[in-house]
Design a protein around this motif. Sequence first.
Motif, PDB file in Angstrom:
ATOM      1  N   ASN A 115      43.691  43.209  32.691  1.00 34.25           N
ATOM      2  CA  ASN A 115      45.537  43.148  33.207  1.00 34.25           C
ATOM      3  C   ASN A 115      45.039  42.181  34.259  1.00 34.25           C
ATOM      4  O   ASN A 115      46.103  42.188  34.887  1.00 34.25           O
ATOM      5  CB  ASN A 115      45.786  44.454  33.023  1.00 34.25           C
ATOM      6  CG  ASN A 115      45.629  44.174  31.044  1.00 34.25           C
ATOM      7  OD1 ASN A 115      46.614  43.358  30.346  1.00 34.25           O
ATOM      8  ND2 ASN A 115      45.917  45.848  30.695  1.00 34.25           N
ATOM      9  N   GLY A 171      44.225  39.545  35.584  1.00 30.83           N
ATOM     10  CA  GLY A 171      44.854  38.611  35.428  1.00 30.83           C
ATOM     11  C   GLY A 171      43.523  37.920  35.721  1.00 30.83           C
ATOM     12  O   GLY A 171      43.994  36.515  36.563  1.00 30.83           O
ATOM     13  N   LEU A 217      44.337  33.453  32.096  1.00 31.12           N
ATOM     14  CA  LEU A 217      44.835  35.111  32.738  1.00 31.12           C
ATOM     15  C   LEU A 217      45.798  35.263  33.572  1.00 31.12           C
ATOM     16  O   LEU A 217      46.387  35.834  34.579  1.00 31.12           O
ATOM     17  CB  LEU A 217      43.924  35.752  33.130  1.00 31.12           C
ATOM     18  CG  LEU A 217      42.604  36.365  31.297  1.00 31.12           C
ATOM     19  CD1 LEU A 217      41.306  37.028  31.370  1.00 31.12           C
ATOM     20  CD2 LEU A 217      43.792  37.591  30.522  1.00 31.12           C
ATOM     21  N   LYS A 222      49.523  36.086  33.856  1.00 32.79           N
ATOM     22  CA  LYS A 222      49.382  37.658  34.276  1.00 32.79           C
ATOM     23  C   LYS A 222      48.863  38.584  33.004  1.00 32.79           C
ATOM     24  O   LYS A 222      50.287  38.790  32.715  1.00 32.79           O
ATOM     25  CB  LYS A 222      50.576  38.267  35.338  1.00 32.79           C
ATOM     26  CG  LYS A 222      49.886  37.880  36.971  1.00 32.79           C
ATOM     27  CD  LYS A 222      48.417  38.243  37.090  1.00 32.79           C
ATOM     28  CE  LYS A 222      48.337  38.129  38.723  1.00 32.79           C
ATOM     29  NZ  LYS A 222      47.591  38.983  39.083  1.00 32.79           N
ATOM     30  N   THR A 257      53.506  37.865  27.359  1.00 31.25           N
ATOM     31  CA  THR A 257      52.921  36.791  27.846  1.00 31.25           C
ATOM     32  C   THR A 257      54.043  35.906  28.003  1.00 31.25           C
ATOM     33  O   THR A 257      55.085  36.556  27.300  1.00 31.25           O
ATOM     34  CB  THR A 257      51.938  35.945  27.428  1.00 31.25           C
ATOM     35  OG1 THR A 257      51.143  34.143  28.457  1.00 31.25           O
ATOM     36  CG2 THR A 257      52.393  35.931  26.347  1.00 31.25           C
TER      37      THR A 257
END
Length: 140
Positions: free
Chosen positions: A31, A33, A68, A71, A98
């Motif tokens: 999480n 990113g 990633l 985000k 996403t």
Amino acid sequence: MTNLTVDFDPSNPDLTDDTWTQNEIFLQVFNSGKGEWFDSLYREDSVSNFSGEPLTGEARLKFFKEFLATKPKLEAKVTHSYVAGDVALIGVEYAIDTVDAEGAPLRLEGVCTDVLTRNEDGRWLMAIDRPVAKNGLVAE
């Protein structure tokens, strides 16, 4: 590190043999990113089929960085965990929020089987990451 509830050093990661700590670190790093942080949880020779095909090394890192960077947010619930010596088998149910290629919201859901191994230095890292999606990225 900021915004993490469990200490994590991306230059010397350790997922530990504690399943709940491992899951928390995995979630936090995903999480964040930061694909390079996430990839540091894997052995160099680890295989992940999260992209829909088995990736290792530089190809896996490239995929994680790109995916990633958007985000996505991962939720994961451990369903089972077995540790035998230097090997751990972990099962999880997951959901990832996403966006698709057009930017529309997309929820990926499925189950995942992970194999972790303890390295010679005592640290635990991912060896095999095998998500099986009900929909989305790896279901196609």
